[in-house]
Write a protein that holds these residues in place. Structure first.
Motif, PDB file in Angstrom:
ATOM      1  N   GLN A 111       0.939  -0.945   0.038  1.00 37.06           N
ATOM      2  CA  GLN A 111      -0.013  -0.048   0.010  1.00 37.06           C
ATOM      3  C   GLN A 111       0.917   1.165   0.001  1.00 37.06           C
ATOM      4  O   GLN A 111       0.410   2.411  -0.554  1.00 37.06           O
ATOM      5  N   HIS A 112       2.138   1.065   0.566  1.00 37.62           N
ATOM      6  CA  HIS A 112       2.878   2.479   0.764  1.00 37.62           C
ATOM      7  C   HIS A 112       4.061   2.259  -0.015  1.00 37.62           C
ATOM      8  O   HIS A 112       4.792   2.990   0.190  1.00 37.62           O
ATOM      9  N   SER A 162      -1.188  -1.455  -4.456  1.00 39.11           N
ATOM     10  CA  SER A 162      -2.111  -1.482  -3.216  1.00 39.11           C
ATOM     11  C   SER A 162      -2.728  -2.910  -3.235  1.00 39.11           C
ATOM     12  O   SER A 162      -3.682  -3.009  -4.637  1.00 39.11           O
ATOM     13  N   LEU A 217      -5.243  -1.114   6.682  1.00 38.22           N
ATOM     14  CA  LEU A 217      -5.320  -1.136   5.195  1.00 38.22           C
ATOM     15  C   LEU A 217      -6.480  -0.352   4.350  1.00 38.22           C
ATOM     16  O   LEU A 217      -7.454  -0.244   5.075  1.00 38.22           O
ATOM     17  N   CYS A 259      -7.880  -1.208   1.730  1.00 37.15           N
ATOM     18  CA  CYS A 259      -8.669  -2.233   1.062  1.00 37.15           C
ATOM     19  C   CYS A 259      -9.507  -3.062   1.990  1.00 37.15           C
ATOM     20  O   CYS A 259      -9.461  -2.844   3.054  1.00 37.15           O
TER      21      CYS A 259
END
Length: 260
Positions: free
Chosen positions: A112-113, A119, A193, A195
């Motif tokens: 994600q980062h 992601s 997260l 998501c």
């Protein structure tokens, strides 16, 4: 369990057993403590009709027996992220069982980062308390007999193996290392997260309750759901068809941006 590998990355961290479906998402599977990539062979066979199934192989087992086990969840996640670099295109979802759930979660945070902008579209966390809940049952401090007793209680190991001293000598060291990794792990406060997350569990799991699964909802800024299956900690082995149906449904939901 020795099975033919269709493809693996150069580092040895990623396995693929079956021809993937065209146009499907990529699903990365993370084994439980003491588990190997082969533990997901049957799941891969069923899901490869809908997804490209990749399976993590931790060091210290099977063909990686000569390598030292990694005893830190974050380091495991770092190494998996590096190994996933060749798979940069399309939707990517994560599935982890037991210890694999928190390794998958930490991997998701890094993706994600990370610099490649990969992601995950969703996480399925199975058979594990939430990252914010540290639960040290002292398994990594047990002697061999204590670890064998835990294996017997969870009913995820072939009973014949529990009486095979030669095989146990091979299995117990990486399992103890995995227990150390997961029992000394706790997530950084406030991590989430972006998501959706779905938390799976067995309705007779002696160590993971439905309330434990619900706590995973604290770790997503998106949709969340729980799914209970008949069975104990290794409910996946007995209820494979139900699990496959649920995973396929969740993969569709992840890609559509909602869960049912």
């Amino acid at each position: 369990m020795n099975v033919a590998v269709r493809r693996q990355d150069r580092s040895g961290w990623i396995r693929q057993y079956h021809e993937p479906a065209a146009g499907g998402p990529t699903l990365v599977c993370f084994p439980h403590a003491g588990g190997s990539a082969a533990s997901y062979f049957r799941l891969s066979a069923e899901l490869s009709q809908a997804a490209e199934v990749l399976i993590v192989q931790y060091p210290g087992r099977q063909d990686r027996m000569g390598e030292a086990a990694v005893e830190d969840v974050r380091e495991l996640a770092d190494r998996v992220c590096e190994a996933l670099m060749p798979w940069r295109e399309g939707a990517l979802a994560l599935f982890g069982h037991s210890m694999g759930s928190v390794v998958a979660y930490e991997t998701g945070l890094r993706l994600q980062h990370g610099p490649v902008g990969r992601s995950p579209v969703g996480l399925i966390a199975s058979g594990r308390t939430a990252p914010s809940v540290r639960r040290d049952r002292g398994l990594h401090r047990r002697d061999d007999a204590g670890i064998i007793a835990e294996m017997a209680e969870l009913s995820g190991t072939d009973p014949a193996l529990l009486n095979d001293a030669e095989m146990l000598a091979v299995v117990i060291p990486p399992m103890r290392s995995d227990f150390r990794a997961v029992e000394t792990y706790q997530s950084d406060p406030g991590t989430r997260l972006r998501c959706p997350i779905t938390a799976y569990g067995g309705d007779a799991d002696p160590h993971v309750s439905h309330d434990d699964l619900v706590r995973w909802g604290e770790h997503t800024a998106s949709a969340f759901a729980t799914r209970l299956f008949s069975g104990g900690h290794f409910y996946l082995q007995q209820g494979l068809s139900e699990v496959v149906a649920a995973v396929r449904k969740d993969l569709d939901g992840f890609r559509a941006g909602h869960l049912e």
